[in-house]
Design a protein around this motif. Structure first.
Motif, PDB file in Angstrom:
ATOM      1  N   LEU A  86       0.812  -1.214   0.000  1.00 54.52           N
ATOM      2  CA  LEU A  86       0.000   0.000   0.000  1.00 54.52           C
ATOM      3  C   LEU A  86       0.850   1.271   0.000  1.00 54.52           C
ATOM      4  CD1 LEU A  86      -2.866  -1.045   2.450  1.00 54.52           C
ATOM      5  CD2 LEU A  86      -2.911  -1.006  -0.054  1.00 54.52           C
ATOM      6  N   SER A  87       2.151   1.138   0.265  1.00 57.41           N
ATOM      7  CA  SER A  87       3.045   2.304   0.279  1.00 57.41           C
ATOM      8  C   SER A  87       3.831   2.476  -1.014  1.00 57.41           C
ATOM      9  CB  SER A  87       4.040   2.180   1.442  1.00 57.41           C
ATOM     10  OG  SER A  87       3.342   2.182   2.667  1.00 57.41           O
ATOM     11  N   LEU A  88       3.643   1.582  -1.984  1.00 63.02           N
ATOM     12  CA  LEU A  88       4.405   1.671  -3.233  1.00 63.02           C
ATOM     13  C   LEU A  88       3.981   2.885  -4.045  1.00 63.02           C
ATOM     14  CD1 LEU A  88       4.351  -2.043  -4.468  1.00 63.02           C
ATOM     15  CD2 LEU A  88       6.246  -0.824  -3.382  1.00 63.02           C
ATOM     16  N   ARG A  89       4.954   3.713  -4.352  1.00 64.69           N
ATOM     17  CA  ARG A  89       4.688   4.879  -5.209  1.00 64.69           C
ATOM     18  C   ARG A  89       4.931   4.482  -6.664  1.00 64.69           C
ATOM     19  NH1 ARG A  89       4.246   9.502  -2.211  1.00 64.69           N
ATOM     20  NH2 ARG A  89       5.001   9.359  -0.086  1.00 64.69           N
ATOM     21  N   THR A 127      -3.787   3.755 -13.477  1.00 69.19           N
ATOM     22  CA  THR A 127      -4.859   4.368 -12.690  1.00 69.19           C
ATOM     23  C   THR A 127      -4.403   5.715 -12.113  1.00 69.19           C
ATOM     24  OG1 THR A 127      -4.162   3.210 -10.677  1.00 69.19           O
ATOM     25  CG2 THR A 127      -5.827   2.126 -12.065  1.00 69.19           C
ATOM     26  N   PRO A 128      -5.343   6.583 -11.758  1.00 70.32           N
ATOM     27  CA  PRO A 128      -4.966   7.865 -11.164  1.00 70.32           C
ATOM     28  C   PRO A 128      -4.376   7.688  -9.764  1.00 70.32           C
ATOM     29  CG  PRO A 128      -7.370   7.725 -11.427  1.00 70.32           C
ATOM     30  CD  PRO A 128      -6.779   6.444 -11.936  1.00 70.32           C
ATOM     31  N   GLY A 129      -3.557   8.623  -9.380  1.00 75.28           N
ATOM     32  CA  GLY A 129      -3.005   8.624  -8.031  1.00 75.28           C
ATOM     33  C   GLY A 129      -1.508   8.431  -8.010  1.00 75.28           C
ATOM     34  N   GLU A 130      -0.924   8.783  -6.908  1.00 76.49           N
ATOM     35  CA  GLU A 130       0.523   8.720  -6.692  1.00 76.49           C
ATOM     36  C   GLU A 130       0.994   7.310  -6.324  1.00 76.49           C
ATOM     37  OE1 GLU A 130       3.536  10.670  -3.366  1.00 76.49           O
ATOM     38  OE2 GLU A 130       1.489  11.428  -3.526  1.00 76.49           O
ATOM     39  N   TYR A 176      -1.447   1.336  -5.843  1.00 79.13           N
ATOM     40  CA  TYR A 176      -2.817   0.925  -5.545  1.00 79.13           C
ATOM     41  C   TYR A 176      -3.395   2.024  -4.676  1.00 79.13           C
ATOM     42  CZ  TYR A 176      -6.574  -2.192  -3.807  1.00 79.13           C
ATOM     43  OH  TYR A 176      -7.772  -2.773  -3.478  1.00 79.13           O
ATOM     44  N   SER A 177      -4.224   2.858  -5.270  1.00 76.56           N
ATOM     45  CA  SER A 177      -4.732   4.042  -4.586  1.00 76.56           C
ATOM     46  C   SER A 177      -6.220   3.916  -4.275  1.00 76.56           C
ATOM     47  CB  SER A 177      -4.531   5.288  -5.463  1.00 76.56           C
ATOM     48  OG  SER A 177      -3.181   5.496  -5.744  1.00 76.56           O
ATOM     49  N   SER A 178      -6.677   4.807  -3.415  1.00 80.91           N
ATOM     50  CA  SER A 178      -8.109   4.886  -3.133  1.00 80.91           C
ATOM     51  C   SER A 178      -8.806   5.406  -4.385  1.00 80.91           C
ATOM     52  CB  SER A 178      -8.353   5.845  -1.958  1.00 80.91           C
ATOM     53  OG  SER A 178      -8.145   7.173  -2.371  1.00 80.91           O
ATOM     54  N   PRO A 179     -10.139   5.296  -4.438  1.00 82.26           N
ATOM     55  CA  PRO A 179     -10.850   5.827  -5.610  1.00 82.26           C
ATOM     56  C   PRO A 179     -10.560   7.304  -5.877  1.00 82.26           C
ATOM     57  CG  PRO A 179     -12.322   4.448  -4.320  1.00 82.26           C
ATOM     58  CD  PRO A 179     -11.046   4.601  -3.523  1.00 82.26           C
ATOM     59  N   LYS A 180     -10.139   8.032  -4.831  1.00 76.45           N
ATOM     60  CA  LYS A 180      -9.793   9.451  -5.004  1.00 76.45           C
ATOM     61  C   LYS A 180      -8.314   9.635  -5.328  1.00 76.45           C
ATOM     62  CE  LYS A 180     -13.451  11.116  -1.997  1.00 76.45           C
ATOM     63  NZ  LYS A 180     -13.799  11.863  -0.792  1.00 76.45           N
ATOM     64  N   GLY A 181      -7.576   8.538  -5.513  1.00 79.26           N
ATOM     65  CA  GLY A 181      -6.168   8.621  -5.872  1.00 79.26           C
ATOM     66  C   GLY A 181      -5.228   8.811  -4.696  1.00 79.26           C
ATOM     67  N   GLN A 182      -5.719   8.575  -3.479  1.00 80.58           N
ATOM     68  CA  GLN A 182      -4.903   8.790  -2.290  1.00 80.58           C
ATOM     69  C   GLN A 182      -4.368   7.471  -1.734  1.00 80.58           C
ATOM     70  OE1 GLN A 182      -7.978  10.730  -0.061  1.00 80.58           O
ATOM     71  NE2 GLN A 182      -7.241  12.762  -0.622  1.00 80.58           N
TER      72      GLN A 182
END
Length: 188
Positions: A62-65, A109-112, A115-121
């Motif tokens: 979950l921390s992989l950028r 997918t969007p986000g930094e 594997y991001s939240s639906p809001k990309g966080q």
């Protein structure tokens, strides 16, 4: 009662909490087949598969950028032992095809984060476990194991496939193979 301190046994009225510890076993071959059949429609299944075939801890995954990843090699800073952290330089988890296809889909997918939240966080591990992971495995009738079972699955699959024990230990981030063998491997 045995020491004549009390004259009645009230233990029958005592309610003990249920044992909430969940099994930490490898997912079954049937579980993996279900995940492979549905990963494109459910990103949680894709995430579980990725962890099953790379040996990453959930919090590492979950921390992989995205900026640090390639489809064929995931780089993680590790989160526990020095070995797991790659001696401060991070460690690499090879991602064989078709796992690399899952990584590629996450990179789109969007986000930094990979594997991001639906809001990309960044996803909170506790929230993910309760609101996504358990609902997903229940939905697909997959064994009700904790997310950490992905590491047990990785080490078992790797050992059964003939992967060198030192390589398994390095990928999973342990100091000694005995830790991997004693706690993470359940060959069929």
């Amino acid at each position: 009662m045995s020491n004549d301190i009390i004259d009645r046994d009230y233990s029958e009225y005592l309610e003990m909490p249920k044992n909430d510890t969940e099994k930490r076993e490898p997912f079954t071959k049937e579980d993996l087949q279900i995940m492979w059949a549905h990963w494109r429609e459910d990103t949680c299944l894709a995430a579980i598969l990725l962890m099953c075939y790379t040996g990453m801890r959930t919090e590492e995954f979950l921390s992989l950028r995205k900026e640090d990843q390639t489809p064929t090699m995931l780089h993680t800073g590790g989160s526990k032992t020095e070995k797991g952290k790659g001696n401060g330089e991070g460690r690499y988890c090879p991602t064989p095809y078709p796992i690399s296809e899952i990584v590629e889909s996450f990179l789109q997918t969007p986000g930094e984060y990979l594997y991001s939240s639906p809001k990309g966080q960044k996803i909170d591990i506790s929230n993910w476990r309760k609101r996504v992971y358990y609902k997903t495995i229940d939905k697909y009738q997959i064994s009700h194991f904790v997310p950490y079972s992905t590491r047990n699955t990785f080490s078992t699959i790797a050992l059964e496939a003939g992967v060198d024990k030192k390589a398994i230990t390095d990928i999973i981030g342990h100091e000694k193979y005995s830790t991997t063998a004693d706690h993470y491997t359940s060959p069929d």
